[in-house]
Design a protein around this motif. Structure first.
Motif, PDB file in Angstrom:
ATOM      1  N   ASN A  64       0.727  -0.852   0.045  1.00 44.36           N
ATOM      2  CA  ASN A  64      -0.114  -0.132   0.787  1.00 44.36           C
ATOM      3  C   ASN A  64       1.195   1.691  -0.564  1.00 44.36           C
ATOM      4  N   MET A  65       1.145   1.204  -1.248  1.00 45.34           N
ATOM      5  CA  MET A  65       2.617   2.624  -1.051  1.00 45.34           C
ATOM      6  C   MET A  65       1.602   3.760  -2.103  1.00 45.34           C
ATOM      7  N   SER A  66       2.371   5.157  -2.210  1.00 47.63           N
ATOM      8  CA  SER A  66       1.558   5.742  -3.018  1.00 47.63           C
ATOM      9  C   SER A  66       3.355   6.890  -2.918  1.00 47.63           C
ATOM     10  N   LEU A  67       3.012   8.363  -3.819  1.00 52.39           N
ATOM     11  CA  LEU A  67       3.801   9.024  -3.888  1.00 52.39           C
ATOM     12  C   LEU A  67       3.672  10.113  -3.668  1.00 52.39           C
ATOM     13  N   GLU A  68       3.403  11.141  -2.581  1.00 56.53           N
ATOM     14  CA  GLU A  68       3.977  12.265  -2.391  1.00 56.53           C
ATOM     15  C   GLU A  68       4.436  14.172  -2.539  1.00 56.53           C
ATOM     16  N   ARG A  69       4.342  14.788  -3.504  1.00 53.21           N
ATOM     17  CA  ARG A  69       5.108  15.957  -3.563  1.00 53.21           C
ATOM     18  C   ARG A  69       5.594  16.339  -2.382  1.00 53.21           C
ATOM     19  N   VAL A  70       6.778  16.210  -1.666  1.00 52.40           N
ATOM     20  CA  VAL A  70       7.099  17.272  -0.427  1.00 52.40           C
ATOM     21  C   VAL A  70       8.768  17.501  -1.101  1.00 52.40           C
ATOM     22  N   LEU A  71       8.578  18.743  -0.710  1.00 54.65           N
ATOM     23  CA  LEU A  71       9.083  19.702  -0.584  1.00 54.65           C
ATOM     24  C   LEU A  71       9.837  20.418  -2.421  1.00 54.65           C
ATOM     25  N   ASP A  72      11.035  19.390  -2.535  1.00 52.66           N
ATOM     26  CA  ASP A  72      11.136  20.158  -4.308  1.00 52.66           C
ATOM     27  C   ASP A  72      11.190  18.569  -4.472  1.00 52.66           C
ATOM     28  N   GLY A  73      10.338  17.118  -4.433  1.00 50.18           N
ATOM     29  CA  GLY A  73      10.917  16.088  -4.480  1.00 50.18           C
ATOM     30  C   GLY A  73       9.072  15.384  -4.054  1.00 50.18           C
ATOM     31  N   SER A  74       9.361  14.094  -4.711  1.00 47.14           N
ATOM     32  CA  SER A  74       8.619  13.233  -4.180  1.00 47.14           C
ATOM     33  C   SER A  74       9.070  12.416  -2.515  1.00 47.14           C
ATOM     34  N   VAL A  75       7.564  11.504  -1.599  1.00 54.64           N
ATOM     35  CA  VAL A  75       8.478  10.389  -0.703  1.00 54.64           C
ATOM     36  C   VAL A  75       7.373  10.057  -1.023  1.00 54.64           C
ATOM     37  N   LEU A  76       7.712   8.743  -0.865  1.00 54.59           N
ATOM     38  CA  LEU A  76       7.178   7.119  -1.109  1.00 54.59           C
ATOM     39  C   LEU A  76       5.950   6.782   0.113  1.00 54.59           C
ATOM     40  N   ARG A  77       4.981   7.291   0.413  1.00 57.41           N
ATOM     41  CA  ARG A  77       4.382   6.825   1.605  1.00 57.41           C
ATOM     42  C   ARG A  77       4.187   5.561   1.632  1.00 57.41           C
ATOM     43  N   CYS A  78       4.447   4.888   2.939  1.00 61.36           N
ATOM     44  CA  CYS A  78       4.420   3.943   2.902  1.00 61.36           C
ATOM     45  C   CYS A  78       3.079   3.054   3.804  1.00 61.36           C
ATOM     46  N   PHE A  79       2.508   2.278   3.169  1.00 62.74           N
ATOM     47  CA  PHE A  79       1.068   1.428   4.258  1.00 62.74           C
ATOM     48  C   PHE A  79       0.147   2.688   4.381  1.00 62.74           C
ATOM     49  N   THR A  80      -0.134   3.056   3.212  1.00 63.46           N
ATOM     50  CA  THR A  80      -1.746   4.399   2.856  1.00 63.46           C
ATOM     51  C   THR A  80      -1.964   3.844   2.997  1.00 63.46           C
ATOM     52  N   ASN A  81      -3.274   4.312   3.153  1.00 60.18           N
ATOM     53  CA  ASN A  81      -4.788   4.468   2.507  1.00 60.18           C
ATOM     54  C   ASN A  81      -5.220   4.272   0.646  1.00 60.18           C
ATOM     55  N   TRP A  82      -4.485   5.295   0.533  1.00 56.44           N
ATOM     56  CA  TRP A  82      -4.447   5.641  -0.719  1.00 56.44           C
ATOM     57  C   TRP A  82      -3.650   4.568  -1.864  1.00 56.44           C
ATOM     58  N   PRO A  83      -2.611   3.076  -2.182  1.00 60.64           N
ATOM     59  CA  PRO A  83      -2.035   2.851  -2.479  1.00 60.64           C
ATOM     60  C   PRO A  83      -2.305   2.737  -4.340  1.00 60.64           C
ATOM     61  N   ILE A  84      -1.713   3.148  -4.444  1.00 57.03           N
ATOM     62  CA  ILE A  84      -1.592   2.915  -6.020  1.00 57.03           C
ATOM     63  C   ILE A  84      -1.060   1.524  -6.803  1.00 57.03           C
ATOM     64  N   PRO A  85      -0.664   1.075  -7.725  1.00 51.12           N
ATOM     65  CA  PRO A  85      -0.203  -0.628  -7.903  1.00 51.12           C
ATOM     66  C   PRO A  85       1.795  -0.019  -7.888  1.00 51.12           C
ATOM     67  N   PRO A  86       2.341  -1.002  -7.433  1.00 52.54           N
ATOM     68  CA  PRO A  86       3.966  -1.072  -8.156  1.00 52.54           C
ATOM     69  C   PRO A  86       3.903  -0.559  -9.268  1.00 52.54           C
ATOM     70  N   GLU A  87       3.432  -1.242 -10.229  1.00 54.44           N
ATOM     71  CA  GLU A  87       3.564  -1.137 -11.505  1.00 54.44           C
ATOM     72  C   GLU A  87       3.955   1.094 -11.906  1.00 54.44           C
ATOM     73  N   THR A  88       2.833   1.510 -11.493  1.00 58.76           N
ATOM     74  CA  THR A  88       2.519   2.595 -11.508  1.00 58.76           C
ATOM     75  C   THR A  88       3.108   3.891 -10.716  1.00 58.76           C
ATOM     76  N   LEU A  89       3.814   2.947  -9.547  1.00 61.69           N
ATOM     77  CA  LEU A  89       4.779   3.902  -8.652  1.00 61.69           C
ATOM     78  C   LEU A  89       6.053   3.648  -9.495  1.00 61.69           C
ATOM     79  N   LEU A  90       6.084   3.250  -9.903  1.00 57.98           N
ATOM     80  CA  LEU A  90       8.277   2.862 -11.211  1.00 57.98           C
ATOM     81  C   LEU A  90       7.642   3.588 -11.483  1.00 57.98           C
ATOM     82  N   GLN A  91       6.337   3.650 -12.520  1.00 58.43           N
ATOM     83  CA  GLN A  91       6.656   5.020 -14.191  1.00 58.43           C
ATOM     84  C   GLN A  91       6.981   6.146 -13.708  1.00 58.43           C
ATOM     85  N   GLN A  92       5.996   6.720 -12.094  1.00 59.49           N
ATOM     86  CA  GLN A  92       5.986   7.932 -11.709  1.00 59.49           C
ATOM     87  C   GLN A  92       7.359   7.636 -11.330  1.00 59.49           C
TER      88      GLN A  92
END
Length: 96
Positions: A64-92
């Motif tokens: 259950n991971m997703s990405l969130e913009r923080v400062l000037d980059g992205s943070v991987l949110r682990c154990f989120t309630n709004w996951p996206i598929p790993p393949e999509t994460l890698l593409q992002q």
């Protein structure tokens, strides 16, 4: 690598404040958060952020991971309630 505990605990508001101040300071400009869990924030050298994020995603150890913009980059949110598929994460991550 730096790991901050209680980063999201309202009892310890100084933890996220100190993290932001450090990352925005001249001394910490090369350090960025790369992952967050429910209680911890993980930081590393700016040039290693995507490497660590890729390793976490492809390991399959965290669900259950997703990405969130923080400062000037992205943070991987682990154990989120709004996951996206790993393949999509890698593409992002690859898209920057």
């Amino acid at each position: 690598m730096i790991v901050l505990d209680d980063c999201f605990d309202p009892e310890w508001p100084g933890v996220p404040t100190a993290m932001a101040e450090f990352c925005l300071s001249p001394e910490g400009r090369h350090i960025r958060p790369f992952a967050a869990s429910r209680a911890k924030m993980y930081l590393c050298a700016r040039h290693m952020v995507r490497t660590y994020q890729h390793c976490i995603v492809i390991s399959g150890l965290v669900s259950n991971m997703s990405l969130e913009r923080v400062l000037d980059g992205s943070v991987l949110r682990c154990f989120t309630n709004w996951p996206i598929p790993p393949e999509t994460l890698l593409q992002q991550l690859d898209a920057g």
